[in-house]
Design an enzyme around this catalytic site. Sequence first.
Site, short mmCIF file in Angstrom:
data_model
loop_
_atom_site.label_atom_id
_atom_site.label_comp_id
_atom_site.label_asym_id
_atom_site.label_seq_id
_atom_site.Cartn_x
_atom_site.Cartn_y
_atom_site.Cartn_z
N HIS A 22 0.80 -1.23 0.00
CA HIS A 22 0.00 0.00 0.00
C HIS A 22 0.83 1.27 0.00
O HIS A 22 0.27 2.36 0.11
CB HIS A 22 -0.93 0.04 1.22
CG HIS A 22 -1.96 -1.02 1.23
ND1 HIS A 22 -3.22 -0.85 0.69
CD2 HIS A 22 -1.93 -2.29 1.69
CE1 HIS A 22 -3.91 -1.96 0.84
NE2 HIS A 22 -3.15 -2.85 1.45
N LYS A 44 -8.39 13.60 4.29
CA LYS A 44 -7.47 12.46 4.24
C LYS A 44 -6.47 12.64 5.38
O LYS A 44 -6.42 13.70 5.98
CB LYS A 44 -6.72 12.44 2.91
CG LYS A 44 -6.09 13.82 2.57
CD LYS A 44 -5.48 13.90 1.19
CE LYS A 44 -6.44 13.93 0.05
NZ LYS A 44 -6.61 12.68 -0.67
N ARG A 45 -5.68 11.59 5.68
CA ARG A 45 -4.65 11.77 6.69
C ARG A 45 -3.72 12.92 6.31
O ARG A 45 -3.52 13.20 5.13
CB ARG A 45 -3.83 10.49 6.86
CG ARG A 45 -4.51 9.43 7.71
CD ARG A 45 -4.88 9.94 9.11
NE ARG A 45 -3.72 10.10 9.95
CZ ARG A 45 -3.28 9.23 10.84
NH1 ARG A 45 -3.94 8.09 11.02
NH2 ARG A 45 -2.22 9.47 11.56
N LYS A 65 0.83 14.29 0.63
CA LYS A 65 -0.54 14.58 0.20
C LYS A 65 -0.73 16.09 -0.05
O LYS A 65 -1.71 16.52 -0.62
CB LYS A 65 -1.54 14.08 1.23
CG LYS A 65 -1.55 12.55 1.38
CD LYS A 65 -2.52 12.11 2.46
CE LYS A 65 -2.41 10.62 2.81
NZ LYS A 65 -3.07 9.74 1.83
N THR A 82 -8.50 6.43 -1.88
CA THR A 82 -9.84 5.87 -1.97
C THR A 82 -10.89 6.95 -1.69
O THR A 82 -12.02 6.85 -2.15
CB THR A 82 -10.04 4.70 -0.97
OG1 THR A 82 -9.48 5.08 0.29
CG2 THR A 82 -9.35 3.46 -1.47
N LYS A 124 -14.69 7.89 -3.35
CA LYS A 124 -15.93 8.17 -2.61
C LYS A 124 -16.52 9.50 -3.07
O LYS A 124 -17.73 9.64 -3.27
CB LYS A 124 -15.65 8.22 -1.10
CG LYS A 124 -15.23 6.87 -0.53
CD LYS A 124 -14.50 6.97 0.81
CE LYS A 124 -13.76 5.67 1.08
NZ LYS A 124 -12.74 5.79 2.15
#
Length: 743
Positions: A297, A482-483, A488, A590, A594
């Site tokens: 992952h 998100k985290r 990111k 992910t 969504k």
Amino acid sequence: MNREKLLAALRGIEVAGKSVKELYGEISSACMRELMQPVRRTQGKSAYYFSVEYLMGRMFYNNLLALGILDEAREIFAQKGLDLNVFEDVEDAALGNGGLGRLAACYLDSAASLGYPLDGYGIRYKYGLFRQRFKEGRQTEEPDDWQKWGDPWSVRRPNETRRVEFADMTVFAVPYDMPIYGKSLNILRLYQAEGSAEAEKLSEYLYPADDTEEGKLLRIRQEYFFSAAAVGERVERFVAQYGRDFAKFPSVNVFQLNDTHAVFAVAEFLRLLTSEYRLSFGRAVEIAKETFNYTNHTILPEALECWDEKLVEKILPEIAHILKRLQIYASAEWRERGCTAEERRAMSVLTGGRFCMANVAVYVSGHVNGVAEIHSRILKEKLFSAAYRLDPQKFLNVTNGVTHRRWLLLCNGELSGFYDARLGRGWRNDLSQIERIDCSDGKTLGAFSAVKAEKKRQLAAYIEKREGVKLLEDAIYIAQVKRLHEYKRQLMTAFAILRIYFDLKEGRLPDFTPTVFLFGAKAAGGYKRAKATIKYLNDIAALVNGDGAVNRKLQVVFVQNYDVSYAEKIVAGSDVSLQVSTAGFEASGTGNMKLMMNGAVTVGTMDGANIEIVEKAGRENNYIFGATEEEIASLEKGYDPVLFAEKDPRIKEVTDTLTDGTFPASAELEELYAATFERTYNRPDHYYVLYDLMPYVSALLAVNRDYKNGALFARKQLENATHSAFFSSDRAIASYAAKIWKI
Ligand code: 26Q
């Protein structure tokens, strides 16, 4: 399942005089009696998911939906004067950090719904992921007492307790079974550690880090604890049912390792087969190779688990011994097959005094998969290139998916109703049917826009209740949830907002459509830079929201304690999804799926599953910007963020806010300044925030412009929603079942 009996039981529940907690327990227990009814299969092959995280979220509505009684139950209790929404106060079961844990939950949901025999094994943490609050813009962490209202959705099975032995202690693994209900009844079995006070620590806390190196003894103990219990149970059941003919083991058992967190299961399997059942080492390895599979992952070097040999030896001497034997055994095979010394080193189980868990997983697995096309390619070309050259057939891709039951049916009844009205209800079991919607039809677009507007109103009401902030109406809702992690690039969004803020103030954006930026993110407690980014964004929120000159046009809100239940509201009520990781770093993502499923357009980089999202929904319906993976790779040496900011005043004006007194001086600002301009544990601006900044701002302004044309923008959104079927985890699970598990 006896539906009528269950509904009758619910009708019989007396509401008056009972607390919400009591009612929660009673209704849940009535449902549990039905959920646990079906007789479980005992024959044939089953798959087992080994994961140290399961981010299940709230089980109440999900289970009522799975039982097919959610609507009726709402009605039954409404007549008694009880709004089932009161159970929204129940804590989420947050036994996971983020993407990897939520994926496990989606996969269990899909497998049961489709009738695939897939059970899960994991840890029943006493406290899940911490609860987050902001104090003066800074994150604080409190323990997550998710069982405050009890745990009516699982059953303790003390008779099936297992012993797990460490050199210095014995720990009892007591299983708690949670039914995962659908066409088949599957089970999520979480082990709780019991015994001495030391022993009980093993299931006390979830490791609150994602993608960080935490070389902690406790982590190794946690990993071995549940892996050994699970493997021990599988082997014991096999022997009870089929005897000691282990050649047959892989025909009834297939194991999926959710990243390297359960790789000790491999060593424990080899240990059991060789020392308890007296198979030769080679024979045991051959059987393991037919049983185990591994999903990777992340490619971040700091997240690859390598454990100190001496550390493992100290608490798990037999396991350390097995891993060393595995290194010798594998090396011989690699030599025989003509691998170079360099290749052998790259694939080593033990190298530089450390056990490399990913290499154990790759060597012993029949299949190794990445979680999006680009990520699987990177695994083959970079991370595991030597193993790929040796066994190319081992490697495959299974792009992630999310369960459309939670992420569409449950969180967006309005959009589901919109589909029902046009397609009937068949799409609920076969999401690909939503592709039949005609996105060019004016009436259809109007109806879709009404749905989106309603979900935005609901989201605004929820945020007002939770945060005490009133969102702008008639604004574009843009979400980055998100985290919190450097790759990111929430920091890049912070800079982009400041760029827009300055331009608004200078009157350079006269036609700007009101915009709300919504953030939700938890930062690992020890991750200074991530926490600094939260503080910076909260500073920016205070500046922008408090500035009368712009605050009817621009708003920034960072919600507290973002979790699965919060996500359900945000994905349904957002117009735009921010997916702006540095190309090559986000394995899949992910949340992007969504949001797409609920009709948000993506502003994103060509990374992870974004690439497949725009392939399905059309690049013209999304906003792709930024350096590609190749461009980043070619850039690496010659990039100097100091020069880059110097030569572009639009960038400089923004980064100057880290030092020029726009915000009160703080350690957090210093940290972000260092991250951007100085050599620290990484190169300055390691994730190319400044490099991609201006293209990012342009993409955001393009959204702003396009949004003015309501029909045009609604069409883009609907094209995204109706092309999201591929991202249902039903598709992903069918692919695992057919290509890997053969069930
Ligand atoms: C490792 C060692 C010690 C302590 C913690 C860890 C640790 C814990 C969690 C390392 C990594 C994680 C989590 C990784 C993760 O969530 N990865 C995400 O997986 C998603 C599902 O495949 C992807 O969509 C995301 O792109 C990926 O970041």
